[in-house]
Design a protein around this motif. Structure first.
Motif, PDB file in Angstrom:
ATOM      1  N   GLY A 265       0.800  -1.218   0.000  1.00  0.00           N
ATOM      2  CA  GLY A 265       0.000   0.000   0.000  1.00  0.00           C
ATOM      3  C   GLY A 265       0.833   1.268   0.000  1.00  0.00           C
ATOM      4  N   ARG A 266       2.133   1.153   0.237  1.00  0.00           N
ATOM      5  CA  ARG A 266       3.010   2.331   0.248  1.00  0.00           C
ATOM      6  C   ARG A 266       4.040   2.295  -0.872  1.00  0.00           C
ATOM      7  NH1 ARG A 266       6.401   3.173   4.360  1.00  0.00           N
ATOM      8  NH2 ARG A 266       6.654   0.973   4.881  1.00  0.00           N
ATOM      9  N   PHE A 267       4.535   1.111  -1.204  1.00  0.00           N
ATOM     10  CA  PHE A 267       5.575   0.960  -2.229  1.00  0.00           C
ATOM     11  C   PHE A 267       4.978   0.300  -3.467  1.00  0.00           C
ATOM     12  CE2 PHE A 267       9.553   0.588   0.734  1.00  0.00           C
ATOM     13  CZ  PHE A 267       9.162   1.751   1.382  1.00  0.00           C
ATOM     14  N   THR A 268       5.519   0.673  -4.625  1.00  0.00           N
ATOM     15  CA  THR A 268       5.107   0.066  -5.884  1.00  0.00           C
ATOM     16  C   THR A 268       6.329  -0.264  -6.719  1.00  0.00           C
ATOM     17  OG1 THR A 268       3.047   1.359  -5.896  1.00  0.00           O
ATOM     18  CG2 THR A 268       3.725   0.333  -7.974  1.00  0.00           C
ATOM     19  N   ILE A 269       6.423  -1.531  -7.135  1.00  0.00           N
ATOM     20  CA  ILE A 269       7.509  -1.943  -8.022  1.00  0.00           C
ATOM     21  C   ILE A 269       6.986  -1.951  -9.460  1.00  0.00           C
ATOM     22  CG2 ILE A 269       7.016  -4.415  -7.756  1.00  0.00           C
ATOM     23  CD1 ILE A 269      10.074  -4.890  -7.912  1.00  0.00           C
ATOM     24  N   SER A 270       7.836  -1.531 -10.383  1.00  0.00           N
ATOM     25  CA  SER A 270       7.470  -1.539 -11.801  1.00  0.00           C
ATOM     26  C   SER A 270       8.736  -1.756 -12.618  1.00  0.00           C
ATOM     27  CB  SER A 270       6.769  -0.236 -12.199  1.00  0.00           C
ATOM     28  OG  SER A 270       7.638   0.869 -12.004  1.00  0.00           O
ATOM     29  N   ARG A 271       8.553  -2.022 -13.900  1.00  0.00           N
ATOM     30  CA  ARG A 271       9.713  -2.231 -14.762  1.00  0.00           C
ATOM     31  C   ARG A 271       9.415  -1.726 -16.158  1.00  0.00           C
ATOM     32  NH1 ARG A 271      11.171  -8.305 -14.687  1.00  0.00           N
ATOM     33  NH2 ARG A 271      12.674  -7.651 -16.299  1.00  0.00           N
ATOM     34  N   ASP A 272      10.476  -1.399 -16.861  1.00  0.00           N
ATOM     35  CA  ASP A 272      10.402  -0.976 -18.261  1.00  0.00           C
ATOM     36  C   ASP A 272      11.447  -1.788 -19.008  1.00  0.00           C
ATOM     37  OD1 ASP A 272      10.531   0.242 -20.738  1.00  0.00           O
ATOM     38  OD2 ASP A 272      10.307   2.255 -19.951  1.00  0.00           O
ATOM     39  N   ASN A 273      11.018  -2.847 -19.662  1.00  0.00           N
ATOM     40  CA  ASN A 273      11.966  -3.732 -20.329  1.00  0.00           C
ATOM     41  C   ASN A 273      12.661  -3.049 -21.502  1.00  0.00           C
ATOM     42  OD1 ASN A 273      11.465  -5.770 -18.514  1.00  0.00           O
ATOM     43  ND2 ASN A 273      10.045  -6.881 -19.850  1.00  0.00           N
ATOM     44  N   ALA A 274      12.026  -2.074 -22.093  1.00  0.00           N
ATOM     45  CA  ALA A 274      12.668  -1.347 -23.188  1.00  0.00           C
ATOM     46  C   ALA A 274      13.861  -0.531 -22.700  1.00  0.00           C
ATOM     47  CB  ALA A 274      11.662  -0.437 -23.873  1.00  0.00           C
ATOM     48  N   LYS A 275      13.828  -0.151 -21.431  1.00  0.00           N
ATOM     49  CA  LYS A 275      14.912   0.642 -20.846  1.00  0.00           C
ATOM     50  C   LYS A 275      15.810  -0.185 -19.931  1.00  0.00           C
ATOM     51  CE  LYS A 275      12.388   5.024 -20.995  1.00  0.00           C
ATOM     52  NZ  LYS A 275      11.907   6.191 -20.209  1.00  0.00           N
ATOM     53  N   ASN A 276      15.559  -1.488 -19.860  1.00  0.00           N
ATOM     54  CA  ASN A 276      16.343  -2.350 -18.961  1.00  0.00           C
ATOM     55  C   ASN A 276      16.339  -1.798 -17.540  1.00  0.00           C
ATOM     56  OD1 ASN A 276      16.946  -3.977 -21.126  1.00  0.00           O
ATOM     57  ND2 ASN A 276      19.153  -3.958 -20.802  1.00  0.00           N
ATOM     58  N   ALA A 277      15.172  -1.399 -17.070  1.00  0.00           N
ATOM     59  CA  ALA A 277      15.103  -0.739 -15.776  1.00  0.00           C
ATOM     60  C   ALA A 277      13.962  -1.276 -14.929  1.00  0.00           C
ATOM     61  CB  ALA A 277      14.942   0.765 -15.959  1.00  0.00           C
ATOM     62  N   VAL A 278      14.185  -1.241 -13.633  1.00  0.00           N
ATOM     63  CA  VAL A 278      13.155  -1.562 -12.658  1.00  0.00           C
ATOM     64  C   VAL A 278      13.136  -0.439 -11.634  1.00  0.00           C
ATOM     65  CG1 VAL A 278      14.713  -2.951 -11.218  1.00  0.00           C
ATOM     66  CG2 VAL A 278      12.243  -3.348 -11.121  1.00  0.00           C
ATOM     67  N   TYR A 279      11.944  -0.159 -11.118  1.00  0.00           N
ATOM     68  CA  TYR A 279      11.774   0.989 -10.240  1.00  0.00           C
ATOM     69  C   TYR A 279      11.075   0.579  -8.945  1.00  0.00           C
ATOM     70  CZ  TYR A 279      12.372   3.096 -14.840  1.00  0.00           C
ATOM     71  OH  TYR A 279      12.841   3.423 -16.090  1.00  0.00           O
ATOM     72  N   LEU A 280      11.301   1.358  -7.910  1.00  0.00           N
ATOM     73  CA  LEU A 280      10.580   1.196  -6.662  1.00  0.00           C
ATOM     74  C   LEU A 280      10.111   2.573  -6.217  1.00  0.00           C
ATOM     75  CD1 LEU A 280       9.709  -0.911  -4.521  1.00  0.00           C
ATOM     76  CD2 LEU A 280      11.694  -0.172  -3.184  1.00  0.00           C
ATOM     77  N   GLN A 281       8.815   2.819  -6.353  1.00  0.00           N
ATOM     78  CA  GLN A 281       8.224   4.057  -5.876  1.00  0.00           C
ATOM     79  C   GLN A 281       7.855   3.869  -4.412  1.00  0.00           C
ATOM     80  OE1 GLN A 281       7.730   7.095  -7.477  1.00  0.00           O
ATOM     81  NE2 GLN A 281       7.144   7.794  -5.430  1.00  0.00           N
ATOM     82  N   MET A 282       8.424   4.711  -3.566  1.00  0.00           N
ATOM     83  CA  MET A 282       8.214   4.595  -2.129  1.00  0.00           C
ATOM     84  C   MET A 282       7.499   5.838  -1.618  1.00  0.00           C
ATOM     85  SD  MET A 282      11.871   2.954  -0.981  1.00  0.00           S
ATOM     86  CE  MET A 282      12.799   4.429  -1.367  1.00  0.00           C
ATOM     87  N   ASN A 283       6.288   5.649  -1.120  1.00  0.00           N
ATOM     88  CA  ASN A 283       5.489   6.745  -0.582  1.00  0.00           C
ATOM     89  C   ASN A 283       5.251   6.547   0.906  1.00  0.00           C
ATOM     90  OD1 ASN A 283       5.225   7.782  -3.232  1.00  0.00           O
ATOM     91  ND2 ASN A 283       3.379   6.576  -3.594  1.00  0.00           N
ATOM     92  N   SER A 284       4.837   7.607   1.561  1.00  0.00           N
ATOM     93  CA  SER A 284       4.535   7.544   3.000  1.00  0.00           C
ATOM     94  C   SER A 284       5.672   6.885   3.769  1.00  0.00           C
ATOM     95  CB  SER A 284       3.217   6.784   3.226  1.00  0.00           C
ATOM     96  OG  SER A 284       2.142   7.402   2.550  1.00  0.00           O
ATOM     97  N   LEU A 285       6.871   7.327   3.500  1.00  0.00           N
ATOM     98  CA  LEU A 285       8.049   6.696   4.107  1.00  0.00           C
ATOM     99  C   LEU A 285       8.063   6.888   5.617  1.00  0.00           C
ATOM    100  CD1 LEU A 285      10.604   7.570   1.345  1.00  0.00           C
ATOM    101  CD2 LEU A 285      10.206   5.273   2.222  1.00  0.00           C
ATOM    102  N   LYS A 286       8.586   5.866   6.286  1.00  0.00           N
ATOM    103  CA  LYS A 286       8.682   5.845   7.744  1.00  0.00           C
ATOM    104  C   LYS A 286      10.151   5.704   8.146  1.00  0.00           C
ATOM    105  CE  LYS A 286       4.313   3.263   7.962  1.00  0.00           C
ATOM    106  NZ  LYS A 286       3.677   2.006   8.442  1.00  0.00           N
ATOM    107  N   PRO A 287      10.510   6.131   9.348  1.00  0.00           N
ATOM    108  CA  PRO A 287      11.904   5.956   9.796  1.00  0.00           C
ATOM    109  C   PRO A 287      12.358   4.505   9.726  1.00  0.00           C
ATOM    110  CG  PRO A 287      10.789   7.502  11.225  1.00  0.00           C
ATOM    111  CD  PRO A 287       9.736   6.955  10.288  1.00  0.00           C
TER     112      PRO A 287
END
Length: 123
Positions: free
Chosen positions: A66-88
């Motif tokens: 519910g806070r983090f989202t993983i995604s990828r773009d195979n055309a760019k050889n990349a994977v991402y981690l969007q991190m929201n509502s970060l906690k200590p």
């Protein structure tokens, strides 16, 4: 062989957001499952999120659902981690990882690792 390079870490206040990126070398990136792991000081490395080769399946640790989202773009050889509502407690070194299979990535030790990027969340 797959070489992985992470970027996007940094210092952020609690409640803020960061987006991690991982760029992979090699022509077979699209055939690999990808994931993000993290290791906090004094703690064991833990899985954060994983994604199958075609992004059809994703998996998250309960602590980040519910806070983090993983995604990828195979055309760019990349994977991402969007991190929201970060906690200590999200403070850790975050590692990108790759493996031929999502099950192997999630339940065993992945074959390939990046060097890690530091994420620090201040309270």
């Amino acid at each position: 062989q797959v070489q992985l390079v992470e970027s996007g870490g940094g210092l952020v206040q609690a409640g803020g957001s960061l987006r991690l990126s991982c760029t992979a070398s090699g022509r077979t990136f699209s055939s690999y499952a990808m994931g993000w792991f993290r290791q906090a000081p004094g703690k064991e490395r833990e899985l954060v999120a994983g994604i199958s080769w075609n992004a059809g399946t994703t998996s998250y640790a309960d602590s980040v659902k519910g806070r983090f989202t993983i995604s990828r773009d195979n055309a760019k050889n990349a994977v991402y981690l969007q991190m929201n509502s970060l906690k200590p407690e999200d403070t850790a070194v975050y590692y990108c990882a790759a493996d031929r299979g999502l099950s192997s990535l999630l339940y065993r030790t992945p074959d390939y690792w990046g060097q890690g990027t530091q994420v620090t969340v201040s309270s």
